[in-house]
Design a protein around this motif. Structure first.
Motif, short mmCIF file in Angstrom:
data_model
loop_
_atom_site.label_atom_id
_atom_site.label_comp_id
_atom_site.label_asym_id
_atom_site.label_seq_id
_atom_site.Cartn_x
_atom_site.Cartn_y
_atom_site.Cartn_z
N GLY A 58 62.12 -56.72 68.68
CA GLY A 58 62.74 -55.78 69.61
C GLY A 58 64.02 -56.26 70.24
O GLY A 58 64.47 -55.71 71.25
N GLU A 59 64.65 -57.27 69.65
CA GLU A 59 65.92 -57.77 70.18
C GLU A 59 67.08 -57.11 69.44
O GLU A 59 67.07 -57.01 68.21
N VAL A 60 68.09 -56.66 70.19
CA VAL A 60 69.31 -56.15 69.57
C VAL A 60 70.18 -57.34 69.24
O VAL A 60 70.64 -58.08 70.11
N LEU A 61 70.41 -57.55 67.95
CA LEU A 61 71.12 -58.74 67.49
C LEU A 61 72.61 -58.49 67.30
O LEU A 61 73.42 -59.39 67.52
N GLU A 62 72.96 -57.28 66.87
CA GLU A 62 74.37 -56.97 66.63
C GLU A 62 74.67 -55.54 67.07
O GLU A 62 73.88 -54.63 66.84
N VAL A 63 75.86 -55.39 67.70
CA VAL A 63 76.35 -54.07 68.11
C VAL A 63 77.80 -53.98 67.63
O VAL A 63 78.74 -54.18 68.41
N PRO A 64 78.02 -53.70 66.36
CA PRO A 64 79.36 -53.82 65.78
C PRO A 64 80.38 -52.82 66.31
O PRO A 64 81.59 -53.03 66.12
N ASN A 65 79.94 -51.76 66.98
CA ASN A 65 80.92 -50.79 67.50
C ASN A 65 81.23 -51.02 68.97
O ASN A 65 81.94 -50.22 69.59
N GLU A 66 80.74 -52.09 69.57
CA GLU A 66 81.03 -52.40 70.98
C GLU A 66 82.17 -53.42 71.05
O GLU A 66 82.03 -54.56 70.59
N PRO A 67 83.33 -53.04 71.65
CA PRO A 67 84.49 -53.94 71.66
C PRO A 67 84.45 -54.99 72.77
O PRO A 67 85.13 -56.01 72.69
N ASN A 121 82.61 -57.74 74.64
CA ASN A 121 81.54 -58.73 74.71
C ASN A 121 80.22 -58.17 74.16
O ASN A 121 79.22 -58.00 74.89
N PRO A 122 80.15 -57.86 72.87
CA PRO A 122 78.97 -57.20 72.29
C PRO A 122 77.69 -58.01 72.44
O PRO A 122 76.61 -57.43 72.58
N LYS A 123 77.78 -59.36 72.42
CA LYS A 123 76.56 -60.15 72.55
C LYS A 123 75.92 -59.97 73.92
O LYS A 123 74.69 -59.85 74.03
N GLU A 124 76.71 -59.95 74.95
CA GLU A 124 76.17 -59.74 76.30
C GLU A 124 75.65 -58.31 76.46
O GLU A 124 74.61 -58.08 77.08
N PHE A 125 76.39 -57.35 75.88
CA PHE A 125 75.94 -55.96 75.95
C PHE A 125 74.58 -55.81 75.26
O PHE A 125 73.69 -55.12 75.76
N ALA A 126 74.41 -56.47 74.11
CA ALA A 126 73.17 -56.35 73.34
C ALA A 126 71.96 -56.80 74.15
O ALA A 126 70.86 -56.24 74.02
#
Length: 407
Positions: free
Chosen positions: A100-109, A111-116
């Protein structure tokens, strides 16, 4: 008698219905056959309690069980790519692990890792056993998974089969624990059997005796016979949806059956059958027969307009019901009642005592749950299911205690 209000409380399981919330919170349930969820292959849709999920098997062989809707925009994760031990949503490429972890958010410009890390994904604990994937759908910390003796048996000693039926889950439970129908509905099968199961046809009037247990109850269906002996078939009802059925043959080393009525939604269920033998491989002929004859996820043959495939020609030739398979007789009468039976309109008799007890116990437990209490049957820290076995046998007389029949 069950009132209409009580019937609603017993039957409704979707959304915020108290019964559904109680079942999800306190009990594990079988969700899907293990063989349907293959390593690296497409996620499989599963519907339980009116909710949509997906199950998938990652590269490590472990199963992930998630809400079907992607947490981003709700696209179906049944369409997702399986990458290693994660799902990648096709819509915007979000990658979600089996934990249940979001590992990648390729459309977020930004800081995608923190957003995930801020995205919450519903995922559910699973365990495999008896050829099934079991899941817990509650909130917080999961209780221990049920430790029935079939859970750890090798594949040659246990297998599962299931069928989706257009009937409420409680109809499935009641069909399982009702022994009085055996000698009547299944006449064509008992008349050709020399077993004690077959001998139930000698007396269709059943007397019941019960033992209350922490997990539910033992229900002994007793039939006196012409020679003065007594046939006892002891069904185990294990809260909230398990029925363990006495073997057809008496004695040790017999194949055994457990039946589990799992809610798909308010008007549909999966009736799971687990066939197992703790001492030796299960009967290969019976295993093949079930695999060839059961329509499983396709449901019953035909529908109401065709009486679900009933064959009147074989009835004219002597078959009691017009169905070729004994379990189909159970399924058809269950579905024929309609999706949700109005139990306030029933006329019950003394042979329905097991039915009455199931309803009473479920009502007591769900009302306690509504009052903020843990159901007694879910207080599993002091309870083991491993030694629960249904039994059957012939007693020398009706005065003998059926409890002496060894498990």
């Amino acid at each position: 008698m069950v009132t209409r209000e009580e019937n609603e409380l017993l039957c409704r399981v979707t959304g915020d219905a108290p019964m559904g919330k109680m079942l999800r919170q306190h009990y594990w349930l079988p969700a899907i056959l293990s063989v349907r969820v293959r390593k690296g292959e497409a996620p499989v849709r599963v519907k339980l309690f009116g909710q949509n999920f997906v199950a998938f098997r990652g590269a490590d062989g472990n199963v992930g069980f998630l809400d079907e809707a992607c947490p981003h925009r709700g696209a179906s994760l049944a369409l997702a790519r399986v990458e290693d031990c994660s799902l990648r949503c096709l819509f915007h490429g979000w990658k979600i692990s089996s934990a249940g972890e979001v590992l990648e958010v390729p459309n977020e410009p930004n800081n995608p890792k923190e957003f995930a890390k801020t995205v919450k994904v519903k995922h559910y604990p699973v365990r495999e056993g008896a050829g099934l994937i079991w899941v817990w759908l509650g909130e917080g910390e999961a209780p221990p998974c049920c430790d029935f003796e079939w859970m750890d048996l090798p594949p040659e000693q246990v297998y599962a089969a299931g069928i989706e039926l257009n009937a409420n889950w409680l109809q499935g439970v009641e069909a399982t624990i009702d022994s009085s129908h055996v000698a009547l509905l299944h006449t064509s099968w008992t008349s050709n059997s020399a077993t004690d199961f077959g001998a139930t046809r000698e007396n269709t009037a059943v007397t019941y005796e019960f033992d209350k247990k922490a997990y539910g109850f033992r229900a002994a269906a007793l039939r006196s016979t012409r020679d003065g002996s007594c046939i006892a078939r002891v069904t185990e009802f294990v809260m909230p949806y398990y029925g363990l059925i006495a073997p057809i043959f008496s004695g040790p080393n017999q194949d055994r059956t457990a039946i589990i009525a799992v809610p798909i939604d308010d008007e549909n269920l999966i009736q799971w059958y687990i066939y197992y033998n703790p001492e030796k491989p299960v009967d290969s002929w019976r295993r093949t027969q079930r695999a060839n004859q059961w329509p499983m996820a396709g449901g019953l043959p035909g529908d109401k307009s065709t009486n679900w495939g009933q064959n009147r020609q074989i009835m004219d030739a002597g078959n009691n019901t017009g169905f070729f398979e004994i379990v189909l007789e159970d399924f058809v009468v269950m579905v024929s009642m309609g999706p949700i039976v109005d139990r306030s309109q029933e006329y019950l008799c003394s042979a329905d005592q097991a039915i009455v007890r199931v309803r009473r116990q479920l009502l007591e437990e769900v009302k306690a749950f509504m009052a903020g209490k843990t159901p007694k049957s879910a207080q599993c820290e002091t309870m083991s299911y491993r030694d629960i076995r249904a039994v059957g046998g012939r007693l020398a007389s009706a005065s003998e205690d059926w409890r002496q029949i060894a498990r």
